[in-house]
Design a protein around this motif. Structure first.
Motif, short mmCIF file in Angstrom:
data_model
loop_
_atom_site.label_atom_id
_atom_site.label_comp_id
_atom_site.label_asym_id
_atom_site.label_seq_id
_atom_site.Cartn_x
_atom_site.Cartn_y
_atom_site.Cartn_z
N VAL A 70 0.84 -1.20 0.00
CA VAL A 70 0.00 0.00 0.00
C VAL A 70 0.87 1.25 0.00
O VAL A 70 1.81 1.37 0.80
CB VAL A 70 -0.94 0.01 1.22
N ARG A 71 0.55 2.20 -0.87
CA ARG A 71 1.26 3.49 -0.94
C ARG A 71 0.24 4.61 -0.76
O ARG A 71 -0.92 4.48 -1.14
CB ARG A 71 1.95 3.66 -2.31
N ARG A 72 0.69 5.73 -0.19
CA ARG A 72 -0.20 6.88 0.01
C ARG A 72 0.14 8.02 -0.94
O ARG A 72 -0.57 9.03 -0.97
CB ARG A 72 -0.12 7.36 1.45
N THR A 73 1.18 7.88 -1.73
CA THR A 73 1.48 8.88 -2.76
C THR A 73 1.91 8.15 -4.02
O THR A 73 2.34 6.99 -3.98
CB THR A 73 2.61 9.84 -2.33
N ALA A 74 1.83 8.86 -5.14
CA ALA A 74 2.20 8.28 -6.43
C ALA A 74 3.61 8.68 -6.82
O ALA A 74 3.92 8.80 -8.01
CB ALA A 74 1.20 8.72 -7.50
N ALA A 75 4.48 8.85 -5.84
CA ALA A 75 5.84 9.33 -6.12
C ALA A 75 6.63 8.36 -6.99
O ALA A 75 7.51 8.77 -7.76
CB ALA A 75 6.58 9.55 -4.81
N ASP A 76 6.34 7.05 -6.89
CA ASP A 76 7.06 6.06 -7.69
C ASP A 76 6.46 6.02 -9.09
O ASP A 76 5.44 5.39 -9.32
CB ASP A 76 6.95 4.69 -7.02
N ASP A 77 7.13 6.69 -10.04
CA ASP A 77 6.56 6.78 -11.38
C ASP A 77 6.86 5.54 -12.22
O ASP A 77 6.54 5.48 -13.40
CB ASP A 77 7.04 8.04 -12.11
#
Length: 451
Positions: A70-77
């Motif tokens: 689970v991630r809370r930001t889309a920083a990993d493009d």
């Protein structure tokens, strides 16, 4: 029945040729396989402020408890997202939609095949302030529109929290799990309302119906046989019911699910009592009844004879009403019982030459809405599943050109399979769906008709 076109454009030389010619290429859908991962990649949870303990954080914690990435930001493009959950329960003005929805848009091209987009929101009410009603209704429009933009077999659906239901309610978790999973392959563009905090998590999510006894009418073939097979896979002991004329095929289904068969015309006055007696005598109780039996007798209304109208009403709705009355009166149907009925998109949008069928299936929608509160008194629910175009023996008899058009008139550009209806029936029958009551969920690939 298979969709030959979809098979051809998804492999080999014919697939390459279709791509070069720019032909529509419906994706092969991700369907449930026992033991397979819930989603196909990391899950992005959008909405709220990270780390503040708001609803989005609570949803993220729930998903982490299911051993998801689970991630809370889309920083990993570089991520190929298996799912995006957009939590908008705390939005109070349309301005609040801008950041999470634009962030959703930024990752849509990075979704994995068969990914899921799920919104979590609250319903717009007449008693809400205008801005609050606007943002809540706006979520519906966003979800339905985004679902039509998705590709690669991805789907978009929403969970709506009514009243005082919180994101931590069991049936919210159940709805999220269903919509994220491959079990919801042909559910698209739909909003599923959780109306109470009733329900319980199963001991085993792979066998949520263990120890329950289910009856499925019209079970000799097609969707009914798929429902019986799916309920048995999920742990239920299943009584399969159909007319005596289908007795041989019915016995085959009963043998396949290792249970019992009951040859019965459901339009007889004592059908409900006979179903109850058989289930109690052979299996010790009755917990789930699936009203699947149905017929079509299509005619333009101007040409429809009384017996054609009456036969469809008798099988498709009057029999269910009578059986339900007998179920509600029985002490054997008291342990968090479930009624699941088969409606149809024809009952929602109407269909030329099907005024009798549409009346009966719209009647099912009204019936479960009114029956749900009656069952809630004993911890039960009544819901309906409304299939769109499903690949069955019945649809195989539709003329070729009409059949091809019907297959493509949804966001997934293909017909569903009987198992797609069965998976949704099994979800409504499960303990985790105890807070979902009186509703109708379309299984239609976001068919371009109806609501």
């Amino acid at each position: 029945m298979t969709d030959t076109y979809t098979s051809l454009v998804n492999g080999g030389l014919t697939g390459s040729l279709a791509k070069k010619l720019g032909l529509p290429r419906p994706s092969v859908l991700r369907r449930h396989t026992p033991g397979a991962p819930l989603v196909t990649g990391p899950v992005l949870v959008l909405g709220g402020a990270v780390g503040t303990g708001d609803d989005a954080d609570a949803v993220a914690r729930t998903l982490l408890g299911w051993d998801l990435d689970v991630r809370r930001t889309a920083a990993d493009d570089t991520a190929r997202w298996g799912a995006v959950v957009v939590v908008l329960t705390e939005a109070t003005h349309p301005d609040d939609l801008s950041d999470p929805v634009r962030e959703l848009g930024s990752v849509l091209r990075s979704l994995a095949p068969g990914a899921r987009v799920v919104t979590v929101s609250r319903p717009a009410l007449a008693t809400d302030a205008p801005a609050l009603a606007a943002v809540r209704q706006g979520v519906d429009g966003i979800l339905r529109s985004v679902a039509k933009e998705l590709r690669g077999g991805a789907t978009g659906n929403g969970v709506v929290l009514a009243g005082d239901v919180t994101v931590d309610a069991t049936s919210v978790h159940g709805a999220l799990r269903f919509l994220l999973s491959a079990r919801s392959a042909f559910v698209d563009g739909q909003l599923l309302t959780v109306s109470s905090d009733a329900g319980s998590a199963p001991a085993d999510w792979e066998r949520p119906l263990a120890g329950r006894v289910a009856v499925v009418t019209g079970a000799a073939r097609g969707i009914g046989a798929a429902i019986a097979t799916t309920l048995a896979r999920d742990g239920a002991r299943v009584v399969v019911v159909d007319v005596p004329a289908a007795g041989e095929q019915l016995a085959k289904v009963a043998n396949a699910v290792k249970s019992t068969a009951l040859q019965l015309d459901i339009t007889t006055p004592d059908a409900g009592t006979r179903i109850i007696d058989h289930a109690v005598r052979r299996h010790g109780g009755l917990d789930i009844v699936v009203h699947n039996a149905g017929i079509t007798r299509d005619k333009l209304l101007a040409n429809m004879k009384p017996e054609v109208w009456d036969s469809v009403i008798a099988v498709n709705i009057a029999s269910q009403l009578r059986i339900n009355e007998q179920l509600l009166a029985s002490d054997a149907f008291r342990d968090a019982p479930r009624i699941v009925s088969l409606a149809s998109t024809s009952g929602i949008a109407g269909n030329r030459g099907q005024s009798n069928y549409a009346a009966s299936k719209a009647g099912v929608v009204g019936m479960v809405r009114a029956t749900g509160p009656l069952l809630a008194e004993v911890g039960g629910t009544a819901n309906a599943v409304a299939p769109g175009f499903i690949e069955t023996d019945m649809t195989s008899r539709i003329p070729f050109a009409t059949r091809e058009v019907a297959r493509r008139l949804n966001s997934l550009q293909q017909g569903g399979q009987p198992v797609d209806v069965a998976e949704t029936v099994a979800f409504f029958a499960s303990p985790a769906a105890g807070g979902i009551n009186g509703t109708t969920l379309r299984v239609c690939g976001q068919n371009l008709v109806g609501a």
